[in-house]
Design an enzyme around this catalytic site. Structure first.
Site, PDB file in Angstrom:
ATOM      1  N   ILE A 103     -38.715 -20.606  34.696  1.00 23.31           N
ATOM      2  CA  ILE A 103     -38.568 -19.317  35.513  1.00 23.31           C
ATOM      3  C   ILE A 103     -40.262 -18.820  34.929  1.00 23.31           C
ATOM      4  O   ILE A 103     -40.755 -18.439  35.884  1.00 23.31           O
ATOM      5  CB  ILE A 103     -37.810 -18.103  34.615  1.00 23.31           C
ATOM      6  CG1 ILE A 103     -36.198 -18.677  35.326  1.00 23.31           C
ATOM      7  CG2 ILE A 103     -37.956 -16.727  35.103  1.00 23.31           C
ATOM      8  CD1 ILE A 103     -35.442 -17.986  34.377  1.00 23.31           C
ATOM      9  N   GLY A 281     -27.671 -29.639  37.168  1.00 23.39           N
ATOM     10  CA  GLY A 281     -28.402 -28.587  36.423  1.00 23.39           C
ATOM     11  C   GLY A 281     -27.735 -27.360  36.822  1.00 23.39           C
ATOM     12  O   GLY A 281     -28.228 -26.085  36.589  1.00 23.39           O
ATOM     13  N   ASP A 295     -21.271 -15.708  28.222  1.00 23.84           N
ATOM     14  CA  ASP A 295     -22.572 -15.406  29.160  1.00 23.84           C
ATOM     15  C   ASP A 295     -22.186 -14.179  30.057  1.00 23.84           C
ATOM     16  O   ASP A 295     -22.937 -13.134  30.316  1.00 23.84           O
ATOM     17  CB  ASP A 295     -23.125 -16.552  30.016  1.00 23.84           C
ATOM     18  CG  ASP A 295     -24.400 -16.133  30.446  1.00 23.84           C
ATOM     19  OD1 ASP A 295     -25.466 -15.758  30.039  1.00 23.84           O
ATOM     20  OD2 ASP A 295     -24.523 -16.367  31.622  1.00 23.84           O
ATOM     21  N   LYS A 299     -23.081 -10.200  30.452  1.00 22.66           N
ATOM     22  CA  LYS A 299     -23.719  -9.407  31.791  1.00 22.66           C
ATOM     23  C   LYS A 299     -22.801  -8.090  32.095  1.00 22.66           C
ATOM     24  O   LYS A 299     -23.243  -7.087  32.334  1.00 22.66           O
ATOM     25  CB  LYS A 299     -23.794 -10.409  32.817  1.00 22.66           C
ATOM     26  CG  LYS A 299     -24.813 -11.529  32.907  1.00 22.66           C
ATOM     27  CD  LYS A 299     -24.382 -12.759  34.040  1.00 22.66           C
ATOM     28  CE  LYS A 299     -25.260 -13.842  33.675  1.00 22.66           C
ATOM     29  NZ  LYS A 299     -25.172 -14.779  34.916  1.00 22.66           N
TER      30      LYS A 299
END
Length: 419
Positions: A103, A281, A295, A299
């Protein structure tokens, strides 16, 4: 001076005389100052934004000069702020990036492609090295960073704080637990913080509240914590600020789990699909990090805090999709082998749902103050029924969007959109 003003001091017409050291005078002088309204406001506004403390002010009788006494160590910052306010066509942004992985490197490429003269990348840091330079040549940033100093986050932050520029931006493209500890001091010192790192926003409530408070002179932006490039947090904030009331938020917040359950039809091996997704990926290096639901819970907690809920990560009810027999194994390869023992269970679950003309979705939901993450069967009337690929979807039901929720859908991951 004390002798000269003895009588006035005794009569308390003036206070005592004292000496203050380490001060300097910045003088703003111009022929047209007396004819242009708002000059003083522009000067002191620029100093205020840059956190320069004004000790004393004097204006000449000709109205062509304003003199400001400031601390000596703030002269450079004050001069830069005033010059930017009066002479810069665009206020330059000095960007300090932490994290040069996928990123971060994509962001650098995007900034370089913009060719904007008002954006200067002035600092880079990864887990090994760091470098500061005004500005950095982005065409060869890898070589410059490789030749930099050993990485030290404390020293790097001090570099950011000592930069006299009026508009500094600290960008966090890491997954580190350490960087968030500096956000509060950076914001208080007048530095913008932009982060893709969700650790602070889903960390302790106390630290999140201190970091996100409105009294900071700069902005804390963490839009990419949920939905990558999708405008999720800003939309919710806009709804609330214009008087709407959030009744329910639900949706699919994991691109990985979206892909798995959009692809799996129950006819093949679920473990092989997970293995294939890892090779492409789509998953974390250890797919259990996705299947555990933690995860997604992070969020959802961020969304909950955005609408005013208080709580910690442990308050989110989470269904862990990793079979218990697979959770404690040491290697990823052994986990995938053991996961194949449960292919029948997953296949049967999907077939039952499909026979009922429904589809499985790993849903995150906030309703009546309760935050939950679990696998659900949804029918054709549900917004998530027609999801495909690795898309995220967030459906927001409010007082205004009551009969039909406001739906935000698109890629929930990807370096380009996140950068």
């Amino acid at each position: 001076v004390k002798e000269e003003f003895t009588l006035q001091i005794l009569q308390r017409h003036i206070d005592d005389v004292s000496v203050v050291t380490d001060l300097s005078v910045i003088a703003v002088t111009g022929e047209q100052m007396r004819n242009v309204p708002g000059i003083g406001g522009k000067i002191f506004g620029a100093l205020g934004v840059s956190r320069v403390n004004v000790v004393a002010i004097a204006q000449g009788s000709s109205e062509r000069n304003i003199s400001i006494v400031v601390r000596q160590d703030q002269v450079a910052v004050g001069m830069q702020a005033i010059h930017d306010a009066f002479f810069a066509a665009h206020t330059r942004s000095h960007v300090y990036l932490v994290g040069t992985g996928l990123i971060g490197s994509t962001l650098l490429r995007q900034i370089d492609a913009l060719q904007r003269k008002d954006i200067h990348v002035c600092g880079l840091m990864n887990s090994r090295t760091m470098v500061t330079q005004v500005p950095l040549a982005l065409s060869q940033w890898q070589e410059t960073l490789h030749a930099g100093q050993p990485a030290n986050l404390d020293h790097y932050v001090q570099w950011v704080l000592s930069d006299p520029s009026r508009n500094k931006v600290f960008v966090d493209c890491t997954a580190s637990d350490e960087t968030g500890a500096f956000y509060e001091s950076l914001l208080a010192a007048g530095v913008h913080v932009v982060t893709a790192n969700k650790k602070l926003a889903s960390g302790s409530q106390e630290l999140y509240d201190r970091t996100n408070k409105r009294s900071h002179r700069r902005t804390f932006v963490h839009e990419t914590n949920v939905g990558a490039g999708l405008p999720v947090l800003s939309t919710i904030r806009s709804l609330i600020e214009t008087g709407d009331e959030i009744e329910e938020i639900q949706g699919v917040l994991s691109g990985t789990l979206s892909y798995l359950f959009n692809t799996y039809d129950g006819t093949g091996a679920f473990a092989e699909l997970v293995r294939d997704a890892k090779q492409k990926g789509y998953t974390e290096p250890d797919p259990r990090d996705d299947l555990s639901g933690k995860d997604v819970a992070r969020k959802l907690l961020i969304l909950g805090r955005e609408i005013g809920l208080k709580g910690e990560l442990e308050d989110v009810q989470v269904e862990n999709l990793t079979p218990e027999s697979c959770r404690a194994v040491a290697s990823v390869e052994e986990f995938l082998e053991r996961l194949s023992d449960h292919d029948g269970t997953f296949a049967n679950q999907v077939r039952v749902v499909h026979e009922a003309s429904k589809r499985l979705r790993y849903m995150a939901r906030i309703k009546d103050g309760i935050m939950s993450v679990k696998l659900e069967a949804v029918d054709a009337s549900h917004p998530c029924y027609h999801l495909s690929g690795s898309d995220n979807l967030i459906a927001i039901t409010t007082k205004r969007y009551h009969d039909r929720p406001l739906v935000i859908q698109g890629p929930g991951a990807g370096a380009e959109v996140t950068a």
